[in-house]
Design a protein around this motif. Structure first.
Motif: not given
Length: 269
Positions: A22-43
């Motif tokens: 929750p409360f994370t922001t991910i912009a349009a031009d972003v790539e994230i690989g498989e099984d990656t964990w993005i925690g809360p309140n990340v930009t």
């Protein structure tokens, strides 16, 4: 796996298995690989490229525009390799026209509050301890360790397998395979323990110790020391890597220690 309380731009490219808290922001031009964990309140901002199996902890900001007055809005990236852990409040800014990217390798650990500025290149398996501050255009080789609260001057290069004491001010290049400490930062012996842990032979470690005794303790200027090293030590990956690094150092390298201090790698590890 994607929290409804997170904002993920519909154009962002997330591989299968990505978790976004929750409360994370991910912009349009972003790539994230498989099984990656993005925690809360990340930009995660435009230009971020995050590999597979990474962990990004709360408060981190990846891909912010450079803190460089020459930056003119060019399209650049901040690249994070696979299996890298980015702890709380780490900032990794994207590159400028100089390199076009900032890059952090795979299997790295960036501890809390680390800052990686624009156009830096961080190798694989590096550890940057808490609050390390890395200025622009810095290069850090594979398996290097930088102690907590250290500050690295822009354009500095730190060689592979180097270990730098906490609280250091790194103003000059640090050759590979060494330990560095004290103020001003100076040679403190070969990183023999680290090299053994990574499978270097005793013959290679002894050669590294002898090489740096000649360079830092032999009473020769850098040119003459390198010439003697090449004449007296057989060619090897370690010898050629160290000699090539020193010859290419544009900022100069750290100095040898003051007299009276043990620096031949025999001090307590």
């Amino acid at each position: 796996m994607l929290s409804p309380l997170a904002y993920i731009h519909p154009d962002a490219r997330l591989a299968p298995g990505v978790t976004v808290e929750p409360f994370t922001t991910i912009a349009a031009d972003v790539e994230i690989g498989e099984d990656t964990w993005i925690g809360p309140n990340v930009t995660i901002m435009n230009g971020a490229r995050i590999g597979a199996h990474c962990q990004v902890f709360p408060g981190a900001v990846i891909g912010a525009v450079p803190q460089d007055l020459k930056f003119a809005g060019e399209q650049t990236t901040a690249v994070i390799g696979d299996h890298t852990v980015i702890r709380e409040c780490v900032t990794v800014n994207r590159g400028t026209v100089d390199r076009g990217e900032t890059r952090v390798g795979s299997h790295c650990l960036l501890m809390a509050y680390v800052h990686i500025a624009h156009d830096c290149i961080i190798g694989n398996n590096c550890i940057l301890a808490n609050t390390v501050q890395v200025a622009g255009h810095v290069e850090i080789g594979d398996y290097a360790i930088v102690g907590g609260s250290s500050a690295v001057h822009q354009f500095v290069k730190i060689g592979a397998h180097a270990m730098i004491s906490g609280g250091s001010l790194v103003r000059k290049d640090v050759p590979p395979y060494v330990k560095a400490g004290r103020e001003p930062l100076s040679y403190a012996g070969a990183n023999s323990v680290g090299l053994r842990r990574r499978g270097f032979s005793e013959e290679s470690i002894n050669m590294v110790q002898q090489l740096y005794r000649t360079l830092f303790l032999g009473g020769l200027n850098t040119h003459d020391a390198l010439t003697q090293i090449e004449q007296e030590l057989p060619a090897s990956t370690e010898r050629d890597t160290a000699v090539g690094f020193v010859r290419a150092a544009t900022r100069g390298i750290i100095k040898g220690p003051k007299r009276g201090r043990p620096t031949d790698g025999s001090e307590a590890e």
